[in-house]
Design a protein around this motif. Structure first.
Motif, mmCIF file in Angstrom:
data_model
loop_
_atom_site.group_PDB
_atom_site.id
_atom_site.type_symbol
_atom_site.label_atom_id
_atom_site.label_comp_id
_atom_site.label_asym_id
_atom_site.label_seq_id
_atom_site.Cartn_x
_atom_site.Cartn_y
_atom_site.Cartn_z
ATOM 1 N N PHE A 248 0.866 -1.186 0.000
ATOM 2 C CA PHE A 248 0.000 0.000 0.000
ATOM 3 C C PHE A 248 0.899 1.231 0.000
ATOM 4 O O PHE A 248 1.694 1.435 0.927
ATOM 5 C CB PHE A 248 -0.900 -0.013 1.235
ATOM 6 C CG PHE A 248 -1.604 1.300 1.477
ATOM 7 C CD1 PHE A 248 -2.462 1.848 0.524
ATOM 8 C CD2 PHE A 248 -1.413 2.000 2.665
ATOM 9 C CE1 PHE A 248 -3.110 3.046 0.750
ATOM 10 C CE2 PHE A 248 -2.062 3.208 2.898
ATOM 11 C CZ PHE A 248 -2.907 3.731 1.938
ATOM 12 N N ASP A 249 0.818 2.017 -1.051
ATOM 13 C CA ASP A 249 1.627 3.222 -1.165
ATOM 14 C C ASP A 249 0.841 4.426 -0.669
ATOM 15 O O ASP A 249 -0.343 4.600 -1.022
ATOM 16 C CB ASP A 249 2.040 3.458 -2.624
ATOM 17 C CG ASP A 249 3.041 2.419 -3.107
ATOM 18 O OD1 ASP A 249 3.657 1.764 -2.250
ATOM 19 O OD2 ASP A 249 3.192 2.270 -4.335
ATOM 20 N N SER A 250 1.509 5.237 0.158
ATOM 21 C CA SER A 250 0.864 6.440 0.670
ATOM 22 C C SER A 250 1.917 7.539 0.815
ATOM 23 O O SER A 250 3.089 7.330 0.513
ATOM 24 C CB SER A 250 0.214 6.166 2.037
ATOM 25 O OG SER A 250 1.199 5.841 2.998
ATOM 26 N N VAL A 251 1.478 8.685 1.245
ATOM 27 C CA VAL A 251 2.390 9.808 1.464
ATOM 28 C C VAL A 251 2.326 10.198 2.933
ATOM 29 O O VAL A 251 1.251 10.471 3.477
ATOM 30 C CB VAL A 251 2.006 11.012 0.577
ATOM 31 C CG1 VAL A 251 2.892 12.207 0.908
ATOM 32 C CG2 VAL A 251 2.128 10.651 -0.896
ATOM 33 N N ALA A 252 3.495 10.165 3.598
ATOM 34 C CA ALA A 252 3.570 10.548 5.013
ATOM 35 C C ALA A 252 3.828 12.045 5.100
ATOM 36 O O ALA A 252 4.784 12.551 4.487
ATOM 37 C CB ALA A 252 4.675 9.770 5.712
ATOM 38 N N LYS A 253 2.981 12.714 5.826
ATOM 39 C CA LYS A 253 3.153 14.153 5.964
ATOM 40 C C LYS A 253 4.392 14.442 6.785
ATOM 41 O O LYS A 253 4.664 13.798 7.794
ATOM 42 C CB LYS A 253 1.920 14.750 6.631
ATOM 43 C CG LYS A 253 1.864 16.265 6.540
ATOM 44 C CD LYS A 253 0.479 16.763 6.866
ATOM 45 C CE LYS A 253 0.380 18.277 6.690
ATOM 46 N NZ LYS A 253 0.602 18.693 5.298
ATOM 47 N N GLY A 254 5.180 15.405 6.324
ATOM 48 C CA GLY A 254 6.411 15.748 7.024
ATOM 49 C C GLY A 254 6.150 16.312 8.406
ATOM 50 O O GLY A 254 5.155 17.003 8.649
ATOM 51 N N ALA A 255 7.055 16.031 9.327
ATOM 52 C CA ALA A 255 6.908 16.506 10.706
ATOM 53 C C ALA A 255 7.046 18.016 10.771
ATOM 54 O O ALA A 255 7.858 18.612 10.056
ATOM 55 C CB ALA A 255 7.958 15.853 11.597
#
Length: 706
Positions: free
Chosen positions: A123-130
């Motif tokens: 499952f590909d997703s985008v992690a929001k930057g800290a």
């Protein structure tokens, strides 16, 4: 994305001065590494640590307000587990998706990677930057757990904290302030019950402004110096102390401050704004050995003694003060009054100790336990005395002087001066022996039997001192190792690694023609038979060879070169480095690689063959021209190789081996070693055995094969 510099400071009560530099560097590194790992700072971002007695701080260049979003690929499970026969999601897959905040609608978008049974769902997703607030909070929390704190202190939060009352926190010292600035903006993070702001404290007595309100991250160092009267950088403060020390010494004239990096680091950890002043003490104290005076001034008062060009102590010294009074006379006078009783104590100890000779103290060593399994210091002294005499005889030195030095070597342990300053053992023995009228060689050996005391330290200067030093260290090694107190990991309470390295350095660097294994066996023989295992000499020899490898690595030899020599378990340590030099020269020969490979092949053949024939190869039993040619070439070469090795011509011996490269190559191309006919096979094995022994006279060159 725009970036700004970040400053973080923790304001604390006075930190341990000896640990300050390490604490400051660790704090800065931990904060920076965490920010880089979270994508808030570039991998090559400039990191500037700050550390003073009352603060740990760091400035990180180019920190983002928020890290960039990152694509993330989650491996879920094998396809045959996540999808049923109809391609529908299984309960296991739905549960995994739910954990990621997804539902069944996402199934068609899952990616398949791999083939057959190895095919899996991703499952590909985008992690929001800290955000910086999140990232810095994490960095602060992590950094405090990673600090090399010598001893943790528990204390209660004070009334200005978020959680006042009796809440207990743990840190190296109580923390009273936290600053976090991103450019000019405060980053609202908290730690140890404190919320970040922009205010900090300057010098305890000399700050122009209190508190200091920091304008921005980049103004930190300048504001602390100008408004807070603090040089925040440890390195800058240290450099300023060095500059002032040399300027003060120049004012005195003809002297220089004692060089001591550890003292300099400690003093740098004691002051925030250094001010070097000149003090003095009465010349009557100069009659005391200067090592005593220097030690008490450095260890107890943190002063820098002044030495003249000949290395003789002056009666003036340098004080590193933390204040800058208009009239420094009160500070100087106070320090002079404090140091006088210290020096008076040293003079008293020296005068009292000389009332009894070293020789008269030796019997009292019988009341001092060396180790409960090894007896008293007197029993140890008796062993070391005998061994020192034996070693001196082997070196054609005076056994009588070596035995006298060893007999008196530990007597100064019972003096008042060494009782007060254990670091002076051996040094005081030298002075007291000279006072007692002992021979100068004996007095010097008493001091030098502790040498080398650490890596890079001086070695005993003559064979009398070397005999005493070797005997003392060998007795410790065999005795302590023999009762099972083998060093493990970082634990080495009896300094066996240090003693081993000391013995190796004395033998190697002084070029002493002594057999290490024989010395260890002689040492073992001086202990009661039932006290230690019979194998202890061999065991300690193996332990020392491991230390020898590290010593040789530090001298720049390559691992394969070291292995080639040390794998032969050398006992003449003085010959190890010359053999390694020869191996290095041999490796440059064009024939070296082929000969090393051939030697490795020989060893493998002989190992597989099992029991080898006892005699040598016979020409009459040879049928192939190639084996005859090798046999003749070996016989022609052997005398010169053996003679070169016996005379220390290791390079010549190895170079000569290049002369048989052609015969060796031809032999392996044309001769079947493991022939079916037993007599022929054994004769060829005997030939290879002789060839291997000839090739390995200097080192096991098979270790050089790639």
């Amino acid at each position: 994305m725009s970036t700004q510099n970040l400053l973080v400071e923790i304001f604390v009560e006075e930190l341990p001065p000896k640990a300050l530099k390490k604490l400051g560097d660790a704090f800065a590194a931990a904060i920076a590494d965490s920010l880089k790992a979270q994508g808030l700072a570039a991998a090559d971002a400039v990191v500037t640590p700050y550390a003073s007695p009352r603060r740990l701080a760091v400035q990180v260049a180019g920190v983002a307000a928020q890290a960039a979003d990152k694509p993330v690929s989650h491996k879920l499970m094998p396809v045959n587990v996540g999808l049923d026969a109809n391609g529908k999601a299984t309960p296991a897959l739905l549960k995994r998706l739910a954990a990621l905040g997804q539902d069944e609608a996402m199934v068609p978008n899952l990616k398949r990677v791999g083939e057959g049974k190895g095919e899996a769902l991703f499952f590909d997703s985008v992690a929001k930057g800290a955000t910086l607030v999140e990232g810095l909070q994490k960095a602060l929390d992590e950094s405090l757990t990673k600090l090399p704190i010598p001893k943790v202190m528990a204390y209660q939060l004070h009334e200005n904290c978020e959680q006042p009352g009796w809440s207990t926190v743990n840190f190296v010292r109580p923390v009273h302030g936290l600053v976090a600035l991103h450019g000019a903006e405060v980053v609202p993070v908290s730690v140890l019950g404190l919320t970040a702001g922009r205010a900090t404290q300057g010098h305890r007595f000399e700050a122009a402004v209190s508190p200091v309100s920091l304008k921005e991250a980049d103004s930190y160092a300048a504001q602390m110096e100008n408004e807070g009267a603090v040089i925040a950088s440890f390195e800058e403060r240290r450099a300023d102390i060095v500059r002032q020390l040399h300027e003060a010494a120049a004012k005195v004239g003809g002297v220089k401050p004692v060089e001591d990096d550890a003292l300099l680091d400690e003093v740098t950890g004691l002051v925030e704004r250094p001010n070097v002043l000149i003090g003095c003490f009465g010349e009557e104290f100069l009659g005391v050995p200067q090592e005593c005076l220097i030690l008490t001034m450095k260890a107890n008062q943190k002063y820098f003694p002044l030495l003249d060009t000949a290395g003789k102590l002056s009666n003036q010294f340098l004080i590193v003060s933390n204040i800058h009074p208009a009239d420094p006379s009160a500070v100087i006078g106070g320090n002079e009054r404090v140091v006088r009783p210290r020096l008076a104590d040293a003079k008293f100890f020296f005068d009292q100790d000389r009332k009894n000779t070293l020789a008269s103290r030796v019997p009292k060593l019988g009341n001092v336990v060396y180790h409960n399994k090894l007896g008293t210091q007197l029993a140890r002294t008796q062993r070391v005395t005998k061994l020192a005499g034996e070693i001196a005889r082997q070196l054609n030195a005076s056994a009588e002087l070596a035995e006298r030095a060893a007999h008196l070597a530990k007597a100064d342990l019972l003096t008042d001066m060494v009782g007060e300053f254990p670091e002076l053992q051996g040094i005081m023995g030298l002075y007291y022996a000279l006072h007692d009228g002992e021979r100068e060689e004996v007095a010097r050996a008493i001091e030098q039997h502790y040498w080398p005391r650490f890596a890079g330290d001086a070695l005993p200067q003559d064979n009398i001192g070397a005999a005493a030093a070797l005997a003392d260290k060998l007795d410790t090694l065999v005795g302590i190792y023999g009762i099972g107190l083998v060093p493990t990991g970082d634990k080495d309470p009896f300094g066996l690694r240090r003693h081993a390295l000391g013995v190796l350095r004395i033998l190697a660097e002084s070029g002493l023609p002594l057999d290490l294994l024989q010395l260890l066996q002689q040492t073992r023989a001086l202990f009661p038979a039932e006290m230690l295992a019979d194998s202890v000499a061999l065991d300690v020899h193996g332990f020392m060879l491991e230390r020898l490898k590290g010593y040789l690595r530090d001298k720049g030899f390559a691992p394969d070169e070291i292995d080639a020599v040390v794998s032969q378990a050398p006992t003449r340590i003085d010959r190890v480095v010359p053999r390694l030099d020869a191996v290095q020269a041999f490796k440059q020969l064009p024939e070296a690689a082929a000969l090393a490979a051939a030697n490795k092949r020989i060893q493998n053949i002989l190992k597989k063959a099992g029991e080898l024939p006892a005699g040598g190869a016979e020409l009459a039993l040879m049928s192939e021209p190639a084996e005859k040619a090798l046999f003749e070439a070996m016989n022609e070469l052997a005398p010169s190789v053996v003679s070169s090795v016996q005379n220390g011509g290791y390079t010549e011996a190895l170079t000569a081996l290049a002369g048989v490269r052609t015969e060796v190559d031809t032999f392996f191309d044309q001769v079947m070693v493991m022939a079916e006919e037993p007599q022929l096979r054994n004769n060829r094995l005997a030939l290879l055995k002789s060839l291997g022994e000839l090739m390995n006279q200097v080192a096991d060159i098979s270790k050089l094969a790639s």
